[in-house]
Design an enzyme around this catalytic site. Structure first.
Site, PDB file in Angstrom:
ATOM      1  CD  GLU A   1      -2.913   1.113   2.365  1.00  0.00           C
ATOM      2  OE1 GLU A   1      -2.857   0.186   3.199  1.00  0.00           O
ATOM      3  OE2 GLU A   1      -3.741   2.028   2.418  1.00  0.00           O
TER       4      GLU A   1
ATOM      5  CE  LYS B   1      -5.877  -0.646   5.826  1.00  0.00           C
ATOM      6  NZ  LYS B   1      -4.819   0.098   5.157  1.00  0.00           N
TER       7      LYS B   1
ATOM      8  CG  ASP C   1       1.570 -16.728  11.542  1.00  0.00           C
ATOM      9  OD1 ASP C   1       0.792 -16.050  10.855  1.00  0.00           O
ATOM     10  OD2 ASP C   1       1.300 -17.873  11.957  1.00  0.00           O
TER      11      ASP C   1
ATOM     12  CG  HIS D   1      -3.637   7.399   0.557  1.00  0.00           C
ATOM     13  ND1 HIS D   1      -2.785   6.398   0.960  1.00  0.00           N
ATOM     14  CD2 HIS D   1      -4.575   6.802  -0.217  1.00  0.00           C
ATOM     15  CE1 HIS D   1      -3.204   5.249   0.478  1.00  0.00           C
ATOM     16  NE2 HIS D   1      -4.282   5.473  -0.261  1.00  0.00           N
TER      17      HIS D   1
HETATM   18  P1  HMG Z   1       4.396  15.375   3.325  1.00  0.00           P
HETATM   19  O1  HMG Z   1       4.507  16.293   4.477  1.00  0.00           O
HETATM   20  O2  HMG Z   1       3.706  15.829   2.104  1.00  0.00           O
HETATM   21  O3  HMG Z   1       5.836  14.834   2.939  1.00  0.00           O
HETATM   22  O4  HMG Z   1       3.711  14.039   3.858  1.00  0.00           O
HETATM   23  P2  HMG Z   1       7.146  15.649   2.574  1.00  0.00           P
HETATM   24  O5  HMG Z   1       7.352  15.466   1.122  1.00  0.00           O
HETATM   25  O6  HMG Z   1       7.132  17.023   3.145  1.00  0.00           O
HETATM   26  O7  HMG Z   1       8.272  14.806   3.377  1.00  0.00           O
HETATM   27  C1  HMG Z   1       8.322  14.780   4.796  1.00  0.00           C
HETATM   28  C2  HMG Z   1       8.809  13.412   5.246  1.00  0.00           C
HETATM   29  O8  HMG Z   1       7.788  12.426   4.976  1.00  0.00           O
HETATM   30  C3  HMG Z   1      10.024  12.920   4.503  1.00  0.00           C
HETATM   31  O9  HMG Z   1      11.200  13.412   5.073  1.00  0.00           O
HETATM   32  C4  HMG Z   1       9.896  11.416   4.704  1.00  0.00           C
HETATM   33  O10 HMG Z   1      10.277  11.059   6.004  1.00  0.00           O
HETATM   34  C5  HMG Z   1       8.403  11.214   4.513  1.00  0.00           C
HETATM   35  P3  HMG Z   1      12.579  13.367   4.187  1.00  0.00           P
HETATM   36  O11 HMG Z   1      12.828  11.981   3.743  1.00  0.00           O
HETATM   37  O12 HMG Z   1      12.316  14.280   3.013  1.00  0.00           O
HETATM   38  O13 HMG Z   1      13.620  13.873   5.129  1.00  0.00           O
HETATM   39  N1  HMG Z   1       8.126  11.053   3.077  1.00  0.00           N
HETATM   40  C6  HMG Z   1       8.535  10.021   2.320  1.00  0.00           C
HETATM   41  N2  HMG Z   1       9.264   8.924   2.608  1.00  0.00           N
HETATM   42  C7  HMG Z   1       9.500   8.058   1.586  1.00  0.00           C
HETATM   43  N3  HMG Z   1       9.063   8.238   0.317  1.00  0.00           N
HETATM   44  C8  HMG Z   1       8.330   9.317   0.013  1.00  0.00           C
HETATM   45  C9  HMG Z   1       8.053  10.263   1.021  1.00  0.00           C
HETATM   46  N4  HMG Z   1       7.375  11.409   1.036  1.00  0.00           N
HETATM   47  C10 HMG Z   1       7.437  11.878   2.284  1.00  0.00           C
HETATM   48  N5  HMG Z   1       7.922   9.479  -1.247  1.00  0.00           N
HETATM   49  C11 HMG Z   1       2.839  11.841   3.829  1.00  0.00           C
HETATM   50  C12 HMG Z   1       3.309  13.036   2.987  1.00  0.00           C
HETATM   51  C13 HMG Z   1       2.203  10.822   2.920  1.00  0.00           C
HETATM   52  C14 HMG Z   1       4.046  11.237   4.541  1.00  0.00           C
HETATM   53  C15 HMG Z   1       1.821  12.368   4.915  1.00  0.00           C
HETATM   54  O14 HMG Z   1       0.772  13.044   4.262  1.00  0.00           O
HETATM   55  C16 HMG Z   1       1.251  11.275   5.764  1.00  0.00           C
HETATM   56  O15 HMG Z   1       1.875  10.830   6.706  1.00  0.00           O
HETATM   57  N6  HMG Z   1       0.027  10.843   5.468  1.00  0.00           N
HETATM   58  C17 HMG Z   1      -0.619   9.712   6.136  1.00  0.00           C
HETATM   59  C18 HMG Z   1      -0.626   8.575   5.180  1.00  0.00           C
HETATM   60  C19 HMG Z   1      -1.142   7.291   5.780  1.00  0.00           C
HETATM   61  O16 HMG Z   1      -1.522   7.199   6.910  1.00  0.00           O
HETATM   62  N7  HMG Z   1      -1.164   6.285   4.958  1.00  0.00           N
HETATM   63  C20 HMG Z   1      -1.628   4.981   5.300  1.00  0.00           C
HETATM   64  C21 HMG Z   1      -2.622   4.529   4.313  1.00  0.00           C
HETATM   65  S1  HMG Z   1      -4.191   5.225   4.649  1.00  0.00           S
HETATM   66  C22 HMG Z   1      -4.859   3.996   5.670  1.00  0.00           C
HETATM   67  O17 HMG Z   1      -4.933   2.896   5.244  1.00  0.00           O
HETATM   68  C23 HMG Z   1      -5.085   4.167   7.115  1.00  0.00           C
HETATM   69  C24 HMG Z   1      -6.158   5.086   7.628  1.00  0.00           C
HETATM   70  O18 HMG Z   1      -7.451   4.816   7.162  1.00  0.00           O
HETATM   71  C25 HMG Z   1      -6.085   4.851   9.130  1.00  0.00           C
HETATM   72  C26 HMG Z   1      -6.999   5.708   9.928  1.00  0.00           C
HETATM   73  O19 HMG Z   1      -8.083   6.068   9.433  1.00  0.00           O
HETATM   74  O20 HMG Z   1      -6.635   5.956  11.098  1.00  0.00           O
HETATM   75  C27 HMG Z   1      -5.822   6.498   7.297  1.00  0.00           C
END
Ligand code: HMG
Length: 438
Positions: free
Chosen positions: A85, A280, A296, A393
């Protein structure tokens, strides 16, 4: 056309593939090509993978990513994560970086007890059964000593065996409920072997017990199996800082963020619909590390969700509070993990993941995995209570959408730049790519 087959398991791998592609696919050659495309060119490595399971026809790839900057009890880790994901690894990395600057994660293993049960039926007097059990309890342990010898040398083994009366639930139903310490092993094989030995001893001894009537001597063993529910194999992970230190930028005040965050956690504590999604998100982090380290994840999932329901309602695994101006966010979670045995010494990427984690003990791995879950939860809640989840996301999901449109490298580069300042949605990407191609 669908068909059944006898003796499939005895066919060679290539004959299995022939049967599958000819029976189920309109284009057999194409299906065969896709299956073979995922074979490893190193025959020995492929054979290793073939032999992990039965009837293997190819490999199913998942990406292995890494999330750096996890400061856990003062030590820095880069955490391996196997997951399909998008945005999970980025979210973990972002949370790690955020907390690295605020003292990092603090963790503690609370307990490490594993459970196994011999389920049996007994028709007779409970007091006599209890007397029989008391008489032979030490023999149960002693006759399993050939299995427990090595584990005992390392400091583990059988902790206790109890007789449990379950006749209120099912007439004639009892258990030998045993607890174990399995150290760095997840312990499934060890526990199951001990339980099967207990069952054998128990049944044999019953035949010779003078206090039993002829009917009582005939104890019926139903099954002997470990329990994946391990509420006493618990680990706690926590982050905390002064409320003002939550400041990141001017988009939201730290106090407002802390309060909204705590409200979001409280909602997950009382509302099962929300709790499932909240948990989740935690499992996004936990499963990915569990998988990368060859553990596992089905056992972990089953256990964690039973634990989340332990008070009668499915509830949040994480909690948050503000006390004396300090924001604290924590998780307490049961995790039965191993760093020896199973796939840990076999799968080259599992070995590599464990080396990346400084060859952790099972206890250390419990702490790392709990942290991955907490970090993931923090990142998701931070997004949910500020920008909304879709912004970040979808930013991470952009490459998947571009791949759906078979975008070239040049198109990817142009559109990645374009979406740095535009919101990613499926339709916005479709529109942008169409425009570009015109
Ligand atoms: P951002 O602030 O736009 O990222 O966040 P950024 O480009 O400013 O970068 C900041 C840091 O984020 C980076 O630091 C990395 O640590 C990380 P740096 O490496 O530059 O020193 N980062 C990355 N790491 C690796 N590859 C990348 C990358 N981009 C940033 N391409 C971000 C963007 C997506 C991190 C933020 O918006 C976030 O944390 N969102 C949450 C996303 C999430 O939770 N996803 C899970 C899937 S959704 C789900 O299934 C669960 C849910 O339903 C659970 C719930 O409801 O509680 C949400």
């Amino acid at each position: 056309m669908c068909a059944s087959i006898s003796g499939f398991s005895k066919l060679s791998k290539s004959k299995k593939i022939d049967w599958i592609v000819e029976t189920y696919f309109s284009n057999a050659e194409d299906a065969k090509r896709i299956l073979k495309q995922y074979w490893n060119t190193n025959d020995k490595l492929q054979q290793l993978h073939d032999e992990f399971i039965e009837n293997t026809i190819t490999n199913y790839y998942l990406p292995l990513g890494v999330a750096p900057n996890f400061l856990i009890n003062g030590k820095l880790y880069t955490i391996p994560m196997a997951i399909e994901e998008s945005s999970v690894v980025a979210a973990a990395s972002k949370a790690a970086k955020f907390w690295m600057d605020r003292g990092g994660f603090k963790t503690e293993v609370i307990s490490t007890t594993k459970i196994g049960q011999v389920h049996f039926m007994f028709q007779g007097d409970f007091e006599t059964l209890q007397r029989f059990f008391n008489d032979i309890k030490s023999k149960l342990i002693q006759e399993a000593s050939h299995i427990t010898k090595n584990m005992q040398k390392r400091g583990g083994g059988i902790l206790d065996i109890e007789l449990r009366n379950k006749t209120q639930d099912i007439q004639g139903y009892y258990q030998l409920h045993a607890s174990f310490e399995t150290l760095d092993a997840m312990g499934a094989n060890f526990i199951n072997s001990c339980l099967e030995q207990f069952a054998k001893t128990f049944k044999n001894e019953a035949l010779n017990f003078e206090g039993f009537s002829a009917e009582e001597k005939n104890i019926q063993i139903v099954m002997s199996i470990l329990s994946n529910y391990v509420p006493d194999c618990l680990v706690r992970a926590e982050v905390s800082c002064k409320i003002e230190d939550l400041y990141e930028d001017d988009s939201i005040l730290p106090e407002e963020f802390a309060l909204k965050f705590i409200q979001a956690v409280k909602i997950a504590e009382v509302e099962p619909y929300r709790a499932v999604t909240h948990n989740k998100g935690i499992m996004n982090g936990i499963d990915a590390v569990v998988l990368a380290t060859g553990n596992d994840f089905r056992a972990i999932e089953a256990c964690v969700h039973a634990y989340a329901s332990r008070n009668g309602t499915y509830s949040s695994l994480s909690h948050a509070k503000i006390e004396d101006g300090i924001f604290t966010f924590w998780i307490e979670i049961p995790l039965a993990l191993g760093t020896v045995g199973g796939l840990t010494g076999l799968h080259p990427l599992v070995k590599l993941s464990l080396e990346l984690l400084h060859h952790p003990s099972a206890k250390e791995l419990m702490q790392i995995v709990a942290v991955a879950g907490l970090a993931q939860n923090f990142a998701a809640l931070k997004s949910l209570t500020t920008t909304g989840i879709q912004q970040g996301h979808m930013k991470m999901h952009l490459m998947n959408i571009l791949n759906q449109f078979n975008a070239t490298d040049a198109e990817k580069s142009t559109l990645t730049n374009h979406f740095k300042t535009n919101t990613v949605t499926h339709s916005a990407v479709a529109e942008a790519i169409e425009k570009l191609r015109m």
